[in-house]
Scaffold this active site. Structure first.
Site, PDB file in Angstrom:
ATOM      1  N   ASP A 177       0.826  -1.146   0.102  1.00 25.62           N
ATOM      2  CA  ASP A 177       0.130  -0.164  -0.052  1.00 25.62           C
ATOM      3  C   ASP A 177       0.759   1.295  -0.091  1.00 25.62           C
ATOM      4  O   ASP A 177       0.139   2.323  -0.241  1.00 25.62           O
ATOM      5  CB  ASP A 177      -0.962   0.048   1.272  1.00 25.62           C
ATOM      6  N   ASP A 233     -10.274  -6.472  11.260  1.00 22.46           N
ATOM      7  CA  ASP A 233     -10.293  -7.691  11.568  1.00 22.46           C
ATOM      8  C   ASP A 233     -11.478  -8.699  12.553  1.00 22.46           C
ATOM      9  O   ASP A 233     -11.929  -9.391  12.132  1.00 22.46           O
ATOM     10  CB  ASP A 233      -8.876  -8.296  11.830  1.00 22.46           C
TER      11      ASP A 233
END
Length: 755
Positions: free
Chosen positions: A134, A464
């Site tokens: 990223d 998550d």
């Protein structure tokens, strides 16, 4: 044949827990007794008593959630040797590695993680490794190019000599040469491989010193004039497994992905990166199982994939188990856990307890997923996905398909294969390259349900936990195996600012889930989340909220000393025994848990101390950031945790390891802790000078020894801040923080005097 089919792949066994249960219930009974006493005597005391009652009610509620989670611990044992007897062919696994910043996450760390995954004990033609960058860093890509060349030597070496530690930077810390003959084949191979790895490290280190890590031509031309937050998609097939080609035969596929980013398009942090990897890998290899790890989390057990398959390939698991989670363990953990972030006891007791319920939440790394679960399949439809997905039986319009999976027909086709359990893999990875670029565009998800129904779920800094909660509310279970040899090892944050930043990010993301429509209580009544599993989620999601009662309760002793009041029963009152016994029981119980795991009393104290520091600082700012977001005054910002290759071994003048000394910076996150310490020091000084603001008959103080002891205990818990007042540099509290804290402390003292 029947005997082979009956061979177990894994076994769950209940752990005996009688003594632990007795201690836990005793403490819960004492807490409830204290609440009853306060409630009955509330009318005879002021608002201080009420505040204490509210705080203790919260602590009792939290402890009840912990007791519920720990109640039914389970052990899981796997039998990977039975896989070959049960299955003629093992399923494919796609491995995701995510990195976001080459400065905070050094490329050599990512390289070692990738090398450890490429070398696991699993058929190379069944593995593919996808690296999401990223940061769109030419240095990261250059490092992976060099790593792939080294992998063609490293992977065969590991499998030839059955090397157990397959991350080179850890393997070469020890010298096995002394136990081998000087002219042995292993000796020669070891010297060759070590020399090659040293060259690899040198190349990456030198490239990092340059403004451009290499000549930006050829494959590197796409990195010319790249802006980190404003660039097109880059997908590079770096290595493709080829049968019969020397060096390539034992190395799995390796693909580099840097998704498109534009300033006005949301990228959803790590969750967005994971969804891009899901689509790119779905087009190229479309493995039925996905492993995801952070860039610092290398595979420490070469059989980790086989062990995970034992829990995913069992007959009952197909319609039952969505993912297999391994605990986070750390290779650079400092002795006695001075920052309280290694979570050894939390994982051991709550982890085994969750294994006896619906399974653990998703930790964000070290997890094996079923691809079809990521694509939204419910457990009731796992054997017949056509019942859930109209895509498969052809009853859906093109608009509905695009709404679900996006505008790529090729990807929708690969999804169909995945849901049906078919391979559907293209002959060459390069055949999917053009479409892979399309599905990684920043606008691909617009108009689809990616991030809301499918894939990693958006809406929280802790994507998550939110993703795991979304999966489990459908009725899916998960498993957690805590092996003696850690399956994965990662890098624990060191230093006060880094540790606090991580804790703040967790508190922010967890509180975002708590106040959203994804609240686990709603998931229990409107979904299939088990009630006791929802209680565990309530426990972790309320970490940030716990900062308010923690801060209030920690300030009560100082206030009582300053205002000459009391929040505990008098010494001559028999009820005083209740808080005393609670204090002793809780500390003895938690100390027993640490000693039972072979940890030291110092480790216990460090975790207890950091629990108070974190709750009154990082958690508090996590809640504030969410409140400001709800009010529309600001937005939450994802902060990448600084990762260090190794813990520092530098010593100070007193012989202490610098890495174990608490560090500070000018972040406001240290203001609450410093203020709390100054308030208690002022209160104790006031007491010593015999200057109580209000005195009754005969100059007798109403404040008792209980409040004085509690004040001293808070000062002891904030000992790192006490030392920081007198130190300089990164080990000292900045003068600006001390000034702000002093002003706040004076306000608190004046309010106490006036009231």
């Amino acid at each position: 044949m029947a005997n082979e089919i009956s061979l177990p792949l894994y076994l769950k066994t209940a752990r005996r827990n009688t003594i632990q249960r007795a201690f836990d219930v005793t403490l819960l009974f004492l807490l409830v007794s204290l609440l009853v006493y306060r409630l009955l005597s509330l009318k005879n005391h002021g608002y201080v008593w009420l505040i204490a009652f509210l705080c203790e009610s919260w602590f009792t509620f939290t402890w009840s959630l912990i007791v519920s989670t720990k109640w039914n611990p389970v052990e899981i044992q796997t039998y990977p040797e039975n896989l070959e007897r049960r299955f003629a062919e093992l399923p494919a696994v796609d491995m995701f590695v995510t990195t976001a910043d080459p400065e905070r996450e050094p490329p050599i760390m990512t390289v070692n993680t990738v090398l450890s995954l490429l070398a696991v004990d699993y058929p190379a033609d069944k593995l593919a490794c996808y690296v999401s960058d990223d940061g769109c860093s030419a240095l990261t890509f250059h490092s992976l190019v060099e790593a792939l060349r080294f992998a063609k030597l490293w992977v065969p070496f590991c499998k030839k000599h059955n090397i157990q530690v397959r991350a080179p930077f850890r393997y070469f810390l020890e010298d096995p040469m002394s136990t081998c003959p000087a002219n042995s084949e292993f000796n020669q191979d070891w010297k060759k491989i070590k020399a090659e790895y040293e060259q690899l490290c040198l190349k990456i280190k030198e490239a990092g010193r340059e403004s451009a890590p290499c000549d930006l031509t050829g494959d590197f031309a796409v990195f010319a004039n790249i802006e980190t937050g404003n660039h097109p998609t880059i997908v590079k097939i770096m290595g493709e497994h080829k049968h019969g080609t020397e060096g390539d035969e034992e190395v799995p596929h390796l693909v580099y992905v840097s998704r498109e980013k534009r300033p006005k398009y949301p990228h959803h942090f790590k969750a967005g990166a994971m969804n891009v990897l899901s689509r790119v890998s779905g087009l190229m290899t479309n493995a039925p199982f996905i492993l995801n790890v952070d860039c610092d989390m290398f595979a420490n057990d070469p059989q980790v994939v086989l062990r995970a398959m034992c829990q995913l390939l069992d007959r009952e698991s197909e319609t039952n188990v969505a993912y297999v989670q391994y605990p986070q363990c750390f290779y650079n953990g400092l002795k006695d856990d001075p920052y309280g972030n290694q979570m050894v006891v939390l994982t051991e007791y709550l982890g085994h307890g969750l294994a006896g319920l619906q399974g653990p939440s998703y930790f964000g790394t070290g997890c094996f997923h079923r691809r079809k679960v990521i694509y939204g399949v419910w457990p009731d439809h796992a054997n017949d996905p056509a019942r859930h997905h109209a895509l498969i039986n052809g009853k859906s319009s093109e608009y509905e398909l695009m709404k679900n999976f996006g505008k790529s027909r090729e990807f929708m086709e690969s999804t169909t294969h995945a849901l049906r359990g078919e391979k559907g893999i293209r002959p060459k990875l390069s055949d999917s390259l053009e479409v892979a670029l399309q599905v990684a565009d920043c606008d691909y998800e617009f108009g689809s349900t990616w991030g809301s129904k499918f894939g990693w779920i958006y809406g929280s800094m802790t994507e998550d936990v939110l993703t795991g909660l979304t999966i489990q509310r459908k009725g899916w279970k998960s498993t957690l195996r805590i092996p003696d040899t850690p399956a994965f090892l990662g890098c624990a944050p060191t230093g006060g600012p880094t540790a606090m930043t991580q804790q703040k990010r967790w508190a922010t993301g967890l509180f975002e889930i708590l106040v959203s429509k994804s609240n686990p209580i709603f998931a229990t009544f409107t979904g299939n989340l088990q009630f006791r599993t929802s209680l565990f989620y309530m426990y972790i999601l309320s970490w940030g909220l716990s900062s308010i009662p923690e801060l209030c309760y920690a300030a009560l002793p100082a206030y009582c000393i300053i205002a000459d009041s009391h929040f505990l029963p008098k010494v001559h009152d028999p009820a005083m025994l209740i808080p005393v016994i609670i204090f002793v029981t809780y500390n003895m119980l938690t100390l027993r848990e640490y000693l039972k795991l072979g940890l030291s009393a110092q480790a216990w104290w460090n975790n207890m101390r950091m629990g108070r520091i974190t709750a009154t600082s990082a958690y508090l700012f996590g809640v504030l950031s969410v409140v400001l977001k709800i009010l529309g005054l600001s937005d939450t910002v994802f902060e990448v945790t600084q990762k260090d290759d190794e813990a520092s071994d530098d010593k100070d003048d007193d012989g202490m390891n610098d890495a174990t000394k608490f560090t500070f910076d000018e972040s406001p996150i240290f203001v609450p802790g410093t203020t709390l310490l100054l308030v208690h020091l002022t209160a104790l000084l006031t007491l010593c000078l015999r200057l109580p603001p209000s005195v009754d008959d005969g100059n007798v103080l109403r404040v008792g020894p209980g409040e004085i002891f509690c004040s001293l205990w808070v000062v002891l818990c904030f000992q790192p801040f006490m030392k920081g007042l007198f130190r300089r540099g990164k080990f000292g509290i900045p003068s600006s923080t001390i000034f702000k804290s002093t002003c706040l402390a004076l306000v608190f003292v004046c309010m106490g005097l006036r009231i």
